[in-house]
Design an enzyme around this catalytic site. Sequence first.
Site, PDB file in Angstrom:
ATOM      1  N   ARG A 104       0.853  -1.189   0.000  1.00  0.00           N
ATOM      2  CA  ARG A 104       0.000   0.000   0.000  1.00  0.00           C
ATOM      3  C   ARG A 104       0.885   1.234   0.000  1.00  0.00           C
ATOM      4  O   ARG A 104       1.782   1.368   0.834  1.00  0.00           O
ATOM      5  CB  ARG A 104      -0.933   0.030   1.222  1.00  0.00           C
ATOM      6  CG  ARG A 104      -1.930   1.176   1.164  1.00  0.00           C
ATOM      7  CD  ARG A 104      -2.891   1.162   2.323  1.00  0.00           C
ATOM      8  NE  ARG A 104      -2.243   1.570   3.564  1.00  0.00           N
ATOM      9  CZ  ARG A 104      -2.907   1.885   4.684  1.00  0.00           C
ATOM     10  NH1 ARG A 104      -4.215   1.808   4.703  1.00  0.00           N
ATOM     11  NH2 ARG A 104      -2.249   2.242   5.763  1.00  0.00           N
ATOM     12  N   THR A 108      -0.618   7.773  -1.193  1.00  0.00           N
ATOM     13  CA  THR A 108      -1.910   7.718  -1.904  1.00  0.00           C
ATOM     14  C   THR A 108      -2.869   6.702  -1.306  1.00  0.00           C
ATOM     15  O   THR A 108      -4.065   6.721  -1.602  1.00  0.00           O
ATOM     16  CB  THR A 108      -1.690   7.353  -3.382  1.00  0.00           C
ATOM     17  OG1 THR A 108      -1.178   6.003  -3.462  1.00  0.00           O
ATOM     18  CG2 THR A 108      -0.704   8.296  -4.031  1.00  0.00           C
ATOM     19  N   ASP A 199       0.534  -6.717  15.288  1.00  0.00           N
ATOM     20  CA  ASP A 199       0.898  -6.923  13.891  1.00  0.00           C
ATOM     21  C   ASP A 199       1.333  -8.373  13.716  1.00  0.00           C
ATOM     22  O   ASP A 199       2.394  -8.779  14.202  1.00  0.00           O
ATOM     23  CB  ASP A 199       2.031  -5.976  13.496  1.00  0.00           C
ATOM     24  CG  ASP A 199       2.348  -6.037  12.010  1.00  0.00           C
ATOM     25  OD1 ASP A 199       2.717  -7.128  11.522  1.00  0.00           O
ATOM     26  OD2 ASP A 199       2.222  -4.999  11.330  1.00  0.00           O
ATOM     27  N   ASP A 202       4.870  -9.010  12.111  1.00  0.00           N
ATOM     28  CA  ASP A 202       5.980  -8.722  13.018  1.00  0.00           C
ATOM     29  C   ASP A 202       6.119  -9.805  14.078  1.00  0.00           C
ATOM     30  O   ASP A 202       7.232 -10.207  14.435  1.00  0.00           O
ATOM     31  CB  ASP A 202       5.770  -7.361  13.700  1.00  0.00           C
ATOM     32  CG  ASP A 202       6.085  -6.198  12.775  1.00  0.00           C
ATOM     33  OD1 ASP A 202       6.850  -6.407  11.810  1.00  0.00           O
ATOM     34  OD2 ASP A 202       5.568  -5.099  13.011  1.00  0.00           O
TER      35      ASP A 202
END
Length: 208
Positions: A104, A108, A199, A202
């Site tokens: 991603r 934007t 996460d 991670d």
Amino acid sequence: MGTLHVLDHPLIQHKLSIMRDKETSTMKFRELLREIAMFMGYEVTRDFPLTYEEIETPLMKMNAPKLAGKKVIIAPILRAGLGMVDGLLTLMPSARVGHIGMYRDEETCERGFYYYKMPKGKDRLVLLTDPMLATGGSACDAIARLKADGYTQIRLLCLVASPQGVKVVQEQHPDVDIYLASLDEGLNDKNYILPGLGDAGDRIFGTK
């Protein structure tokens, strides 16, 4: 509308609670994710068709049930989805494995693919894996890419999900069944699942 399956088996829930604990080590987190993925695999494959073949036991002949040739592709969304692959392969060692890498753009917020490699066999059932279903954006993009590539049988496997993410997937891909270990409360202002487990990438790979 695709069916939402929330798997409330006590062993899954117990192991998930250990994964949620922030003190759980990387090694233990990875091990538990593999185990839960394997348990989830039993439910995902529950409706696989059977055929019957005559065999001979040490005592007599019988018509024995065997899988009727259902072929599977496991497709993890990189990188966290990789953590669920080994558990599923334990159940289905002949399954083929694809890889879907997504990113991603920080400015934007547009998503794209940096890697996409799927095995041949468009008639195969695709098990799309990602431990987290937060906003649903990545899952929807991956499903759309698979459909554009000719895959028509897709099931989504996630460890934990937000109601928002489930809603988005069901609206955009109403033909896709979703399998979860837990439907959590929602998202925080950074789109992390609450209570969640942090996460997943991670914690699987020890990168934080």
